[in-house]
Every structure is written in structure tokens, then in C-alpha cells.
Design an enzyme around this catalytic site. Structure first.
Site, PDB file in Angstrom:
ATOM      1  N   GLU A 187       0.755  -1.300  -0.033  1.00 13.50           N
ATOM      2  CA  GLU A 187       0.199   0.022   0.017  1.00 13.50           C
ATOM      3  C   GLU A 187       0.819   1.080  -0.050  1.00 13.50           C
ATOM      4  OE1 GLU A 187      -3.663   2.164   2.612  1.00 13.50           O
ATOM      5  OE2 GLU A 187      -3.323   0.108   3.030  1.00 13.50           O
ATOM      6  N   LYS A 220      -8.726  -1.102   1.060  1.00 13.45           N
ATOM      7  CA  LYS A 220      -9.882  -1.632   2.334  1.00 13.45           C
ATOM      8  C   LYS A 220     -10.713  -2.868   1.510  1.00 13.45           C
ATOM      9  CE  LYS A 220      -9.633  -0.286   5.718  1.00 13.45           C
ATOM     10  NZ  LYS A 220      -8.947  -0.971   6.785  1.00 13.45           N
TER      11      LYS A 220
END
Length: 456
Positions: A262, A278
Site C-alpha cells: 500500500e 480496504k
């Protein structure tokens, strides 16, 4: 400005030789599988360092040592600009051309917000550990070339060239050594068994239903004893994960190994980008089933709702320092696949307002909303109440702020901390009202399926 010279040795070869030095840092990207991951950056031997913990920074500039009570992000900016004056920097050729490179731990958030102090600080890794480097070895995945760079101020080119020659000689005479094999000397042990996780999950649900938060991230920590070289463990993790934002960082009292998927915040020529994750599904060795899992994630309303909450949170954080009207979301709910899991990823972009710096942008968004929940501060308060240990480096960031003012950072998930022959690894996930406890518990293991077994 920089001077540079092509170099024959690869950064990986040199990393094996430098990995035992304090403040050796290696940022790597899996260029073949993800866009915009073109460069690896290797640095060592910083000209200055900052180590911040418990309200105080220990600073070294050359041979000078002192302590500072200045706010850590402000101190970072003032020292970077003192050592690397931006007005003397030319248009960047490489992503990092001298500047600040290091770690911003999750617990650095305590310098920005008032948080409870329930959990003891049982690891010595600093809340912020940043080195200032006037040289770097840059590997370009596109051209397969390696460049040694040396930063210098205008009018100092002769000195810079001499130092570049010294660096090249120093690098060429390094003696290659085989790294001692890394191995665990105990089994992985979690600080939260399944029953404890269930109990804390129910407490999270009570907070959600009472309206305290819309989403809360809940994590558990694993630990084991080990012997051998952390750099060898890092190379095993790199081979198994092929992560786009990987990092190795050796500090005087600890070592950080990160194979993060990420991006947190990047800043290039004044343009901001963040890519929150997410939503997760495990990978399958069966191609058809694997595609079904990815398709299921892409269409899952629950995961989309979780992702959207964090997108809104980050739009708000970035909006505090962005030019009015510049915040946009060019990609919402895209699938990115990694060796262990599929992730749901969105992209947010904006233009940094002229009166703000990279450090102010980082502080405005820190820590990342994708690993706290929403609203952020209330979620962090609940995390402190429910989790069994402080997060340390986990869910913070590793990256650089170059002399040009450009920046790139990861979110330190899939990240391990090594201290005193013990290694620590965390995994968590965002919990919302319609989350299922067994699925959320299993997700923490899915996320570590290419980490814990790889090191056993």
C-alpha cells in the site's frame, strides 16, 4: 543539484554488504507487477539523523549531537531544508536526490493528537527515525541501470565529484559476505487468541452501534525468537511477496522489514497521490476460483462501503493542505492482486497548495486512515483501549522526502520489527457493523500467509 555516475554493481549485491550498518536503508519495488514502481533506492552512512520518542528528538548533524523538543514534523522540515536548500535544487532526474529517508511509526500520531496511554511501550524502535543522506544508489527497473548520485550545492561541484569518486572506491572495495541463515528459534505466538479476538470484536461492535465510529481497525500481534541475519529474512520475504512498496531499515536498536502493498502519500511536482486499501480476499491456486474471489470482492457492497469511508477520510485529510477544488478520485474500487490476497484499492489525487510542504502534507494525513478507521481520532482511542500492544512501526510509514521536496511513502502493513532477537509481525482489518467475526479473524491470517510461514 546532483552529480552522478553509472555503476556496475547491483543494489541487491551491495545491500548484502551494507545491511549490517546502522542506518542502511533499502527501498524496493516490484516493478513487473504494479504501475509506477520504477526505482530501487539504497542509502547508508547519513550525514545527519533524527530519532524521536516520548516527546524528545535526539539529533546528530555530522559530529554534533543535541536534543530537541520541537514538534517532530517541524524539526524534520527545518533540518531537511537546512541540509538540502530547495532553492538550489534543480529539476529532479531521479525520485530521490539526497534528502530525508526513514520511518514514521504509528505511535508518532501521539505527537499530533491527544491519545490515551493504556499500553506500555514495550519496543524500543523510535516513533520517528529519519536519516539525511547526501548520496544514493538508484536502480532503474526500466533501463536496468544503476546510478550512484551525490548531492551538492551550487558552486561545490568539484568537492561533490571528489566525494563521488570516494564513494565509488568505497563501494567497489566492499567485501562480499554470505549472510548467516535466518531461522526462528520458537513458534509464532499471538498476543490475542481466538476467544480474545471474539471478545474485542464484540466491544468494537458496541462502539459502532453506539455511533462512536463507522469503522474501527482491530489488529493482533505475532512474535517469535530468531537467530541469524535480518537481511536474509527480508530477501526471503521479498521473493515471496513481490510487494510494490518494500523496505529494509536497520536502526541502532532494531531492524524493520516491510513488504507493503500500500502506498500512503506521494508528492511529485506538487501533485499528491494516495492509494488506500480496504477490502481483502485470499488468493486461490485454482485459476477459476481465484478469479471468482476477485470478482466477489469487486462487487461486495460491504467492502465498497468500507473503502468509501476511508476515501472520504483521506479526501478530508488531504483537503487541509490541497489547493481548493483540486481533490479528485480517478479510481474507485479497483482490484489489485498480490501473491497472498486480492485487495480493493482506490486512488485519490490533488494539488498541494503553494504554502505547504511535504512534511506538512504527511502530518495532515498521519497516520493513514485505512489502518485506523473513521472518524480517525476516535478510532485510534478505541484501538489503544482494545489492542494488547502498541503498534510501533506497524501502520506507520516508510519512505523519503527528497531534496526537491518530492515524497513517496508506504503504509507499513505486512511489516515486521526485529529487536533483541525477537521478531514481531502484525495483522488487522477494518470492522464495520455487518462484519462477521470469524471472517475478520481469518482475514488477519490470510494477510500474513506469505510472511509467517515463509520465515518458519
Amino acid at each position: 543539484m546532483i552529480v552522478s555516475k553509472s555503476f556496475s554493481i547491483s543494489p541487491v549485491q551491495l545491500f548484502e554488504q551494507l545491511a549490517q550498518q546502522d542506518w542502511c536503508c533499502f527501498l524496493q519495488s516490484a516493478a513487473d507487477s504494479h504501475e509506477n514502481n520504477q526505482f530501487d533506492i539504497l542509502v547508508a552512512d547519513p550525514i545527519a539523523t533524527i530519532s524521536y520518542s516520548d516527546g524528545t528528538s535526539k539529533v546528530r548533524v555530522g559530529e554534533q549531537h543535541y536534543q530537541s523538543e520541537q514538534a517532530p514534523f517541524e524539526l524534520l522540515e527545518s533540518l531537511r531544508k537546512q541540509l538540502f536548500p530547495e532553492e538550489q535544487a534543480s529539476t529532479p532526474v531521479f525520485p530521490f536526490e539526497g534528502g530525508a529517508l526513514g520511518l514514521w511509526s504509528y505511535d508518532l500520531g501521539r505527537s499530533l493528537e491527544v491519545l490515551p496511554e493504556r499500553l506500555a511501550k514495550d519496543l524500543s524502535t523510535p516513533d520517528m527515525a529519519v536519516g539525511f543522506y547526501d548520496w544514493a544508489l538508484i536502480f532503474d527497473h526500466h533501463t536496468k541501470s544503476t546510478t550512484l548520485i551525490q548531492w551538492h550545492e551550487i558552486g561545490d561541484e568539484e568537492t561533490a565529484l571528489e566525494r563521488l569518486k570516494q564513494r565509488e572506491l568505497w563501494l567497489s572495495i566492499q567485501t562480499s559476505q554470505e549472510l548467516p541463515k535466518f531461522e526462528l528459534t520458537s513458534a509464532w505466538q499471538s498476543n490475542m487468541n481466538q476467544a480474545a479476538y471474539h471478545d474485542k470484536f464484540e466491544q468494537v461492535q458496541e462502539y459502532l452501534l453506539s455511533g462512536d465510529c463507522y469503522q474501527i481497525n482491530l489488529a493482533q500481534r505475532f512474535s517469535a525468537s530468531y537467530q541469524g541475519t535480518e537481511a536474509e529474512a527480508y530477501q526471503r520475504l521479498i521473493a515471496a511477496n513481490q510487494a510494490p512498496f518494500s523496505a529494509f531499515m536497520r536502526l541502532p536498536s532494531s531492524c524493520i522489514l516491510s513488504v507493503s502493498p500500500e502506498r500512503f502519500i506521494s508528492l511529485k511536482n506538487g501533485e499528491i497521490e494516495t492509494k488506500p486499501i480496504k477490502g481483502t480476499r485470499p488468493r486461490s491456486t485454482n485459476k477459476q476460483h481465484d478469479q471468482q474471489l476477485a470478482d466477489e470482492l469487486l462487487s461486495a457492497e460491504k467492502d465498497q462501503a468500507e473503502n468509501l469511508m476511508i476515501v472520504d477520510l483521506l479526501r478530508n485529510d488531504i483537503g487541509r493542505v490541497a489547493s481548493p477544488g483540486s481533490v479528485e478520485v480517478p479510481k474507485l474500487f479497483a482490484i489489485e492482486s498480490f501473491p497472498a490476497v486480492h485487495h480493493l484499492v482506490s486512488t485519490i489525487r490533488a494539488t498541494l497548495a503553494p504554502n505547504y510542504s511535504a512534511e506538512q502534507l504527511l502530518a495532515a494525513c498521519f497516520p493513514g486512515g485505512s489502518i485506523t478507521g473513521a472518524p480517525k481520532i476516535r478510532a485510534m482511542q478505541i484501538i489503544e483501549e482494545l489492542e494488547e500492544s502498541r503498534r510501533s512501526a506497524y501502520c506507520g510509514a516508510i519512505g523519503y522526502i527528497s531534496s526537491s521536496g518530492d515524497m513517496d511513502t508506504n503504509i507499513t502493513i505486512r511489516t515486521l520489527v526485529c529487536e533483541n532477537q525477537k521478531i514481531y509481525s502484525w495483522a488487522g482489518g477494518g470492522v464495520v457493523t455487518d462484519s462477521k467475526v470469524d471472517a475478520e479473524y481469518q482475514e488477519t491470517f490470510d494477510k500474513l500467509s506469505r510472511i509467517l510461514p515463509v520465515l518458519e
